[in-house]
Design a protein around this motif. Structure first.
Motif, PDB file in Angstrom:
ATOM      1  N   GLY A  31       0.837  -1.198   0.000  1.00 29.80           N
ATOM      2  CA  GLY A  31       0.000   0.000   0.000  1.00 29.80           C
ATOM      3  C   GLY A  31       0.867   1.241   0.000  1.00 29.80           C
ATOM      4  N   VAL A  32       0.269   2.353  -0.415  1.00 27.58           N
ATOM      5  CA  VAL A  32       1.007   3.616  -0.517  1.00 27.58           C
ATOM      6  C   VAL A  32       0.135   4.722   0.054  1.00 27.58           C
ATOM      7  N   GLN A  33       0.743   5.580   0.861  1.00 26.12           N
ATOM      8  CA  GLN A  33       0.001   6.699   1.454  1.00 26.12           C
ATOM      9  C   GLN A  33       0.791   7.978   1.181  1.00 26.12           C
ATOM     10  N   VAL A  34       0.116   8.973   0.616  1.00 23.12           N
ATOM     11  CA  VAL A  34       0.800  10.244   0.341  1.00 23.12           C
ATOM     12  C   VAL A  34       0.195  11.308   1.246  1.00 23.12           C
ATOM     13  N   THR A  35       1.025  11.932   2.065  1.00 19.72           N
ATOM     14  CA  THR A  35       0.511  12.973   2.968  1.00 19.72           C
ATOM     15  C   THR A  35       0.943  14.372   2.523  1.00 19.72           C
ATOM     16  N   THR A 100       2.541   8.933  12.195  1.00 16.10           N
ATOM     17  CA  THR A 100       3.000   9.841  11.141  1.00 16.10           C
ATOM     18  C   THR A 100       4.217  10.624  11.627  1.00 16.10           C
ATOM     19  N   GLN A 101       5.263  10.643  10.800  1.00 13.27           N
ATOM     20  CA  GLN A 101       6.510  11.307  11.172  1.00 13.27           C
ATOM     21  C   GLN A 101       6.445  12.791  10.819  1.00 13.27           C
ATOM     22  N   LYS A 102       7.280  13.600  11.502  1.00 18.54           N
ATOM     23  CA  LYS A 102       7.397  15.022  11.175  1.00 18.54           C
ATOM     24  C   LYS A 102       7.854  15.154   9.725  1.00 18.54           C
ATOM     25  N   TYR A 103       7.208  16.012   8.968  1.00 13.85           N
ATOM     26  CA  TYR A 103       7.520  16.267   7.546  1.00 13.85           C
ATOM     27  C   TYR A 103       7.309  15.029   6.662  1.00 13.85           C
ATOM     28  N   GLU A 104       6.471  14.094   7.107  1.00 14.61           N
ATOM     29  CA  GLU A 104       6.213  12.903   6.281  1.00 14.61           C
ATOM     30  C   GLU A 104       5.494  13.295   4.991  1.00 14.61           C
ATOM     31  N   CYS A 105       5.937  12.723   3.871  1.00 11.09           N
ATOM     32  CA  CYS A 105       5.311  12.981   2.570  1.00 11.09           C
ATOM     33  C   CYS A 105       4.756  11.707   1.956  1.00 11.09           C
ATOM     34  N   VAL A 106       5.532  10.630   1.998  1.00 16.24           N
ATOM     35  CA  VAL A 106       5.136   9.382   1.346  1.00 16.24           C
ATOM     36  C   VAL A 106       5.437   8.212   2.276  1.00 16.24           C
ATOM     37  N   ARG A 107       4.524   7.236   2.296  1.00 18.94           N
ATOM     38  CA  ARG A 107       4.721   6.024   3.098  1.00 18.94           C
ATOM     39  C   ARG A 107       4.416   4.822   2.210  1.00 18.94           C
ATOM     40  N   VAL A 108       5.347   3.897   2.147  1.00 22.25           N
ATOM     41  CA  VAL A 108       5.198   2.712   1.299  1.00 22.25           C
ATOM     42  C   VAL A 108       5.213   1.474   2.191  1.00 22.25           C
ATOM     43  N   VAL A 117       9.255   5.266   5.057  1.00 25.66           N
ATOM     44  CA  VAL A 117       8.648   6.587   5.244  1.00 25.66           C
ATOM     45  C   VAL A 117       9.594   7.646   4.689  1.00 25.66           C
ATOM     46  N   TYR A 118       9.080   8.432   3.748  1.00 27.63           N
ATOM     47  CA  TYR A 118       9.861   9.526   3.171  1.00 27.63           C
ATOM     48  C   TYR A 118       9.450  10.830   3.838  1.00 27.63           C
ATOM     49  N   THR A 119      10.424  11.512   4.443  1.00 30.18           N
ATOM     50  CA  THR A 119      10.166  12.830   5.027  1.00 30.18           C
ATOM     51  C   THR A 119      10.995  13.872   4.278  1.00 30.18           C
ATOM     52  N   ASP A 120      10.489  15.097   4.238  1.00 27.87           N
ATOM     53  CA  ASP A 120      11.190  16.135   3.466  1.00 27.87           C
ATOM     54  C   ASP A 120      10.703  17.504   3.939  1.00 27.87           C
TER      55      ASP A 120
END
Ligand SMILES: [Zn+2]
Length: 281
Positions: A31-35, A100-108, A117-120
């Motif tokens: 699954g993929v989640q985009v925040t 959810t992480q600080k500055y989270e953008c994408v979770r795979v 978890v991609y943060t940026d």
């Protein structure tokens, strides 16, 4: 180090790639989640999630500072997910229920039960698809210079890339069209190791200097990869910092490790540049 470290550079991306190979290759994307969709370039959230869900990560490669995920989808041809971390992007592995992480953008989500978890913080990162295996759709990759860790890299190759280039060697080394993956830290370190002043004209280096510089670039980057990247704010997939410690970068006013004279900082092409006026000519 005396200044804000702008990472990741190639050794940090390569360290991350090696972690991703261990964590994700052979795994199904569940699954993929985009925040924060600002990091999705050239596709919508819906397309992004739909294309990736229920696929398999077949390989994770790298070109310069780009991560290249080869994604398999049953009997259909593989496609590629291209990720550039830019200045502040970071990928970490966590257990699936991590908040959810600080500055989270994408979770795979992966079939191992882990999540990537991609943060940026600045959302300058770039996630997009490329269907062509040669990455011809991504001009930055299509026009990229040679990889200094490849066997074919040499002083002669570097001399060919510098021929006819206008500009100072420090600035020219940062141009990814000249050589792939050299950023500010490793440019300063490589020039110091080769004994070449950063304000030399790039096209004025002789064959012996090109040999020395090509060798020092490969050695500097290779060392940094072995040490998991630079010590600083960057961490690997599991949160561990690298242990590469620059000899001159960020060391303005400190003694030169070779001659004991004081290291000097200047600005070249808008980038902070540290060097030893005694050892680099
Ligand atoms: Zn010195």
């Amino acid at each position: 180090m005396g200044e804000v470290t702008l990472l990741p550079e190639m050794p940090e991306v390569e360290t991350l790639r090696r972690g991703l190979v261990r964590a994700a290759v052979g795994q199904r994307i569940t699954g993929v989640q985009v925040t924060d969709e600002r990091v999705l370039k050239r596709c919508s959230i819906g397309d992004f999630a739909e294309r990736l869900t229920d696929t398999t990560v077949k390989a994770v490669n790298r070109r310069g500072k780009f991560l290249l995920f080869e994604i398999g989808c049953g009997s259909l041809p593989s496609f590629h997910l291209v990720v550039h971390l830019n200045m502040k992007g970071s990928i970490r592995r966590f257990e699936a229920d991590v908040p959810t992480q600080k500055y989270e953008c994408v979770r795979v989500g992966l079939s191992t039960g882990d999540v990537l978890v991609y943060t940026d913080m600045w959302t300058w990162g770039d996630w997009h698809f490329d269907d062509a295996s040669e990455y011809t759709h991504v001009s930055d990759i299509a026009s990229m210079g040679p990889e200094p860790l490849d066997d074919s890299w040499s002083g002669e190759v570097l001399a060919g890339r510098l021929a006819g280039r206008r500009g100072l060697i420090k600035a020219v080394l940062l141009d990814q069209k000249v050589v792939a993956g050299v950023g500010n830290i490793y440019a300063d370190e490589s020039l110091f190791a080769a004994g070449i002043a950063p304000k030399r004209q790039a096209s004025g280096l002789d064959a012996g200097e090109c040999d020395a510089l090509a060798a020092s670039i490969a050695e500097t980057l290779g060392n940094a990869v072995r040490l998991g990247g630079s010590f600083g704010e960057y961490v690997d997939l599991d949160g561990n910092p690298g242990t590469y410690d620059p000899r001159v970068y960020g060391g303005k006013g400190k003694p030169c490790p070779l001659c004991g004279g004081l290291l000097v900082k200047t600005s070249i092409g808008g980038r902070g540049t540290t060097y030893c006026p005694e050892c680099q000519h």
